[in-house]
Design a protein around this motif. Structure first.
Motif, PDB file in Angstrom:
ATOM      1  N   PRO A  93      46.043  26.854  26.332  1.00 33.33           N
ATOM      2  CA  PRO A  93      45.456  28.042  26.844  1.00 33.33           C
ATOM      3  C   PRO A  93      45.520  27.877  28.463  1.00 33.33           C
ATOM      4  O   PRO A  93      45.406  27.019  29.157  1.00 33.33           O
ATOM      5  CB  PRO A  93      43.893  27.696  26.727  1.00 33.33           C
ATOM      6  CG  PRO A  93      43.880  26.916  25.355  1.00 33.33           C
ATOM      7  CD  PRO A  93      45.079  26.107  25.532  1.00 33.33           C
ATOM      8  N   TRP A  94      46.010  29.188  29.065  1.00 40.54           N
ATOM      9  CA  TRP A  94      46.263  29.107  30.441  1.00 40.54           C
ATOM     10  C   TRP A  94      45.728  30.546  31.109  1.00 40.54           C
ATOM     11  O   TRP A  94      45.696  30.586  32.380  1.00 40.54           O
ATOM     12  CB  TRP A  94      47.665  29.201  30.679  1.00 40.54           C
ATOM     13  CG  TRP A  94      48.464  30.317  30.099  1.00 40.54           C
ATOM     14  CD1 TRP A  94      48.972  30.198  28.762  1.00 40.54           C
ATOM     15  CD2 TRP A  94      48.543  31.595  30.639  1.00 40.54           C
ATOM     16  NE1 TRP A  94      49.265  31.476  28.718  1.00 40.54           N
ATOM     17  CE2 TRP A  94      49.355  32.352  29.897  1.00 40.54           C
ATOM     18  CE3 TRP A  94      48.491  32.098  31.703  1.00 40.54           C
ATOM     19  CZ2 TRP A  94      49.720  33.746  30.038  1.00 40.54           C
ATOM     20  CZ3 TRP A  94      48.622  33.384  32.239  1.00 40.54           C
ATOM     21  CH2 TRP A  94      49.535  34.346  31.073  1.00 40.54           C
ATOM     22  N   THR A  95      45.305  31.559  30.355  1.00 42.42           N
ATOM     23  CA  THR A  95      45.160  32.692  31.287  1.00 42.42           C
ATOM     24  C   THR A  95      43.976  32.756  32.001  1.00 42.42           C
ATOM     25  O   THR A  95      43.865  33.000  33.006  1.00 42.42           O
ATOM     26  CB  THR A  95      44.943  33.702  30.024  1.00 42.42           C
ATOM     27  OG1 THR A  95      43.886  33.436  28.957  1.00 42.42           O
ATOM     28  CG2 THR A  95      46.360  34.068  29.378  1.00 42.42           C
ATOM     29  N   ARG A  96      42.729  32.175  31.417  1.00 43.02           N
ATOM     30  CA  ARG A  96      41.461  32.327  32.392  1.00 43.02           C
ATOM     31  C   ARG A  96      41.765  31.121  33.548  1.00 43.02           C
ATOM     32  O   ARG A  96      41.062  31.178  34.451  1.00 43.02           O
ATOM     33  CB  ARG A  96      40.286  31.894  31.493  1.00 43.02           C
ATOM     34  CG  ARG A  96      39.689  32.978  30.701  1.00 43.02           C
ATOM     35  CD  ARG A  96      40.221  32.672  29.233  1.00 43.02           C
ATOM     36  NE  ARG A  96      39.674  33.887  28.405  1.00 43.02           N
ATOM     37  CZ  ARG A  96      40.351  34.299  27.142  1.00 43.02           C
ATOM     38  NH1 ARG A  96      41.552  33.918  27.009  1.00 43.02           N
ATOM     39  NH2 ARG A  96      39.874  35.358  26.438  1.00 43.02           N
ATOM     40  N   LYS A  97      42.260  29.905  33.183  1.00 43.47           N
ATOM     41  CA  LYS A  97      42.421  29.214  34.217  1.00 43.47           C
ATOM     42  C   LYS A  97      43.488  29.586  35.378  1.00 43.47           C
ATOM     43  O   LYS A  97      43.014  29.349  36.497  1.00 43.47           O
ATOM     44  CB  LYS A  97      43.434  27.885  33.672  1.00 43.47           C
ATOM     45  CG  LYS A  97      43.897  26.920  34.572  1.00 43.47           C
ATOM     46  CD  LYS A  97      44.693  25.790  33.882  1.00 43.47           C
ATOM     47  CE  LYS A  97      45.251  24.692  34.627  1.00 43.47           C
ATOM     48  NZ  LYS A  97      46.323  23.699  34.133  1.00 43.47           N
ATOM     49  N   VAL A  98      44.281  30.326  34.930  1.00 45.75           N
ATOM     50  CA  VAL A  98      45.165  31.008  36.073  1.00 45.75           C
ATOM     51  C   VAL A  98      44.481  32.129  36.918  1.00 45.75           C
ATOM     52  O   VAL A  98      44.219  32.195  37.981  1.00 45.75           O
ATOM     53  CB  VAL A  98      46.542  31.687  35.548  1.00 45.75           C
ATOM     54  CG1 VAL A  98      47.158  32.522  36.712  1.00 45.75           C
ATOM     55  CG2 VAL A  98      47.508  30.450  35.315  1.00 45.75           C
ATOM     56  N   LEU A  99      43.677  32.974  36.163  1.00 38.26           N
ATOM     57  CA  LEU A  99      42.666  33.843  36.797  1.00 38.26           C
ATOM     58  C   LEU A  99      41.713  33.332  37.721  1.00 38.26           C
ATOM     59  O   LEU A  99      41.519  33.690  38.745  1.00 38.26           O
ATOM     60  CB  LEU A  99      41.910  34.689  35.798  1.00 38.26           C
ATOM     61  CG  LEU A  99      42.752  35.803  34.967  1.00 38.26           C
ATOM     62  CD1 LEU A  99      41.887  36.328  33.749  1.00 38.26           C
ATOM     63  CD2 LEU A  99      42.896  37.027  36.191  1.00 38.26           C
ATOM     64  N   MET A 154      36.100  39.096  34.232  1.00 36.65           N
ATOM     65  CA  MET A 154      35.789  37.637  34.351  1.00 36.65           C
ATOM     66  C   MET A 154      34.154  37.661  34.586  1.00 36.65           C
ATOM     67  O   MET A 154      33.594  36.560  34.181  1.00 36.65           O
ATOM     68  CB  MET A 154      36.334  37.077  35.978  1.00 36.65           C
ATOM     69  CG  MET A 154      38.021  36.896  35.446  1.00 36.65           C
ATOM     70  SD  MET A 154      38.617  36.391  37.253  1.00 36.65           S
ATOM     71  CE  MET A 154      38.148  34.766  37.425  1.00 36.65           C
ATOM     72  N   HIS A 155      33.335  38.608  35.258  1.00 35.40           N
ATOM     73  CA  HIS A 155      32.357  38.762  35.415  1.00 35.40           C
ATOM     74  C   HIS A 155      31.613  38.958  33.926  1.00 35.40           C
ATOM     75  O   HIS A 155      30.560  38.131  33.644  1.00 35.40           O
ATOM     76  CB  HIS A 155      31.855  39.869  36.177  1.00 35.40           C
ATOM     77  CG  HIS A 155      30.230  39.925  36.439  1.00 35.40           C
ATOM     78  ND1 HIS A 155      29.550  39.047  37.072  1.00 35.40           N
ATOM     79  CD2 HIS A 155      29.180  40.883  35.806  1.00 35.40           C
ATOM     80  CE1 HIS A 155      28.360  39.524  37.013  1.00 35.40           C
ATOM     81  NE2 HIS A 155      28.261  40.630  36.111  1.00 35.40           N
ATOM     82  N   SER A 156      31.925  39.424  33.063  1.00 33.46           N
ATOM     83  CA  SER A 156      31.689  39.843  31.730  1.00 33.46           C
ATOM     84  C   SER A 156      31.716  38.391  30.876  1.00 33.46           C
ATOM     85  O   SER A 156      30.896  38.107  30.126  1.00 33.46           O
ATOM     86  CB  SER A 156      32.576  40.824  30.953  1.00 33.46           C
ATOM     87  OG  SER A 156      33.681  40.476  30.408  1.00 33.46           O
ATOM     88  N   THR A 157      32.720  37.537  31.135  1.00 31.45           N
ATOM     89  CA  THR A 157      32.794  36.525  30.395  1.00 31.45           C
ATOM     90  C   THR A 157      31.841  35.425  30.792  1.00 31.45           C
ATOM     91  O   THR A 157      31.612  34.396  30.327  1.00 31.45           O
ATOM     92  CB  THR A 157      34.235  35.995  30.196  1.00 31.45           C
ATOM     93  OG1 THR A 157      34.647  35.579  31.673  1.00 31.45           O
ATOM     94  CG2 THR A 157      35.231  36.975  29.779  1.00 31.45           C
ATOM     95  N   ARG A 158      31.575  35.361  32.008  1.00 37.06           N
ATOM     96  CA  ARG A 158      30.725  34.440  32.729  1.00 37.06           C
ATOM     97  C   ARG A 158      29.291  34.658  31.978  1.00 37.06           C
ATOM     98  O   ARG A 158      28.511  33.734  32.034  1.00 37.06           O
ATOM     99  CB  ARG A 158      30.629  34.591  34.286  1.00 37.06           C
ATOM    100  CG  ARG A 158      31.803  33.937  34.834  1.00 37.06           C
ATOM    101  CD  ARG A 158      31.771  33.975  36.383  1.00 37.06           C
ATOM    102  NE  ARG A 158      32.895  33.562  37.237  1.00 37.06           N
ATOM    103  CZ  ARG A 158      33.702  34.169  37.800  1.00 37.06           C
ATOM    104  NH1 ARG A 158      33.263  35.638  38.125  1.00 37.06           N
ATOM    105  NH2 ARG A 158      34.812  33.677  38.162  1.00 37.06           N
ATOM    106  N   GLU A 159      29.075  35.960  31.651  1.00 41.31           N
ATOM    107  CA  GLU A 159      27.580  36.048  31.072  1.00 41.31           C
ATOM    108  C   GLU A 159      27.688  35.938  29.760  1.00 41.31           C
ATOM    109  O   GLU A 159      26.406  35.694  28.765  1.00 41.31           O
ATOM    110  CB  GLU A 159      27.241  37.815  31.185  1.00 41.31           C
ATOM    111  CG  GLU A 159      27.290  38.272  32.519  1.00 41.31           C
ATOM    112  CD  GLU A 159      26.889  39.722  32.950  1.00 41.31           C
ATOM    113  OE1 GLU A 159      27.233  40.401  31.752  1.00 41.31           O
ATOM    114  OE2 GLU A 159      26.689  40.217  33.935  1.00 41.31           O
ATOM    115  N   GLU A 160      28.420  35.486  28.914  1.00 36.60           N
ATOM    116  CA  GLU A 160      28.348  35.132  27.497  1.00 36.60           C
ATOM    117  C   GLU A 160      27.876  33.737  27.461  1.00 36.60           C
ATOM    118  O   GLU A 160      27.884  33.083  28.187  1.00 36.60           O
ATOM    119  CB  GLU A 160      29.886  35.103  26.889  1.00 36.60           C
ATOM    120  CG  GLU A 160      30.586  36.573  26.995  1.00 36.60           C
ATOM    121  CD  GLU A 160      31.769  36.621  26.394  1.00 36.60           C
ATOM    122  OE1 GLU A 160      32.513  35.639  26.208  1.00 36.60           O
ATOM    123  OE2 GLU A 160      32.437  37.667  26.126  1.00 36.60           O
TER     124      GLU A 160
END
Length: 160
Positions: A93-99, A154-160
């Protein structure tokens, strides 16, 4: 896809240099036919092609990256796309890491981001282009930033 938007290729065919006209040379961005032949003389090898193209449309990613309002269905579809990119990666996995890396270090040279992430520079640039195609990043003259759409995701995934 180019810096001016999407181009449509109408025709590509080999051409004998003596058949190239002044109009062709100027249309290709040269001052005149002589300037084109100077370049061709330096190259000496290979086939010369005449490529006919026209402007197709603005870069769709410009509008996409500014679409910060996303409903649950759109966020889910985007997560699915990112998960697919991650699952197809040989290095994991790399997508969130790069973001997150871009978010933390906006407008930083790709080589420095690559060093921080331990991803080779050419691979990092390719990965960022994939994120850009989803409207998540913006490329600058130096470095990248997370787009409004990317920030919403990114904000939406932090709330999960």
């Amino acid at each position: 896809m180019t810096a001016v938007g999407q181009l449509f290729i109408d025709d590509i065919h080999p051409i004998i240099p003596s058949e190239i006209t002044t109009h062709d040379a100027v249309a290709a961005g040269f001052k005149d036919l002589e300037e084109l032949f100077i370049l061709l003389d330096r190259s000496r090898e290979g086939t010369v092609y005449k490529i006919m193209l026209h402007y197709h449309r603005e870069d769709y990613r410009l509008d996409l990256r500014n679409m910060s309002a996303m409903d649950a269905e759109e966020l889910e579809a985007l997560s699915f796309r990112l998960n697919t990119l991650d699952s197809r990666s040989r290095t994991g996995p790399w997508t969130r890491k790069v973001l997150h890396l871009i978010e933390k270090h906006p407008r930083t040279k790709a080589a420095l981001l690559a060093e921080r992430s331990e991803i080779p520079t050419k691979d990092l640039k390719r990965k960022v282009r994939q994120l850009k195609n989803l409207g998540l990043t913006i490329s600058h003259e130096v470095g990248y930033s997370v787009s409004p759409r990317g920030k919403t995701y990114m904000h939406s995934t932090r709330e999960e």
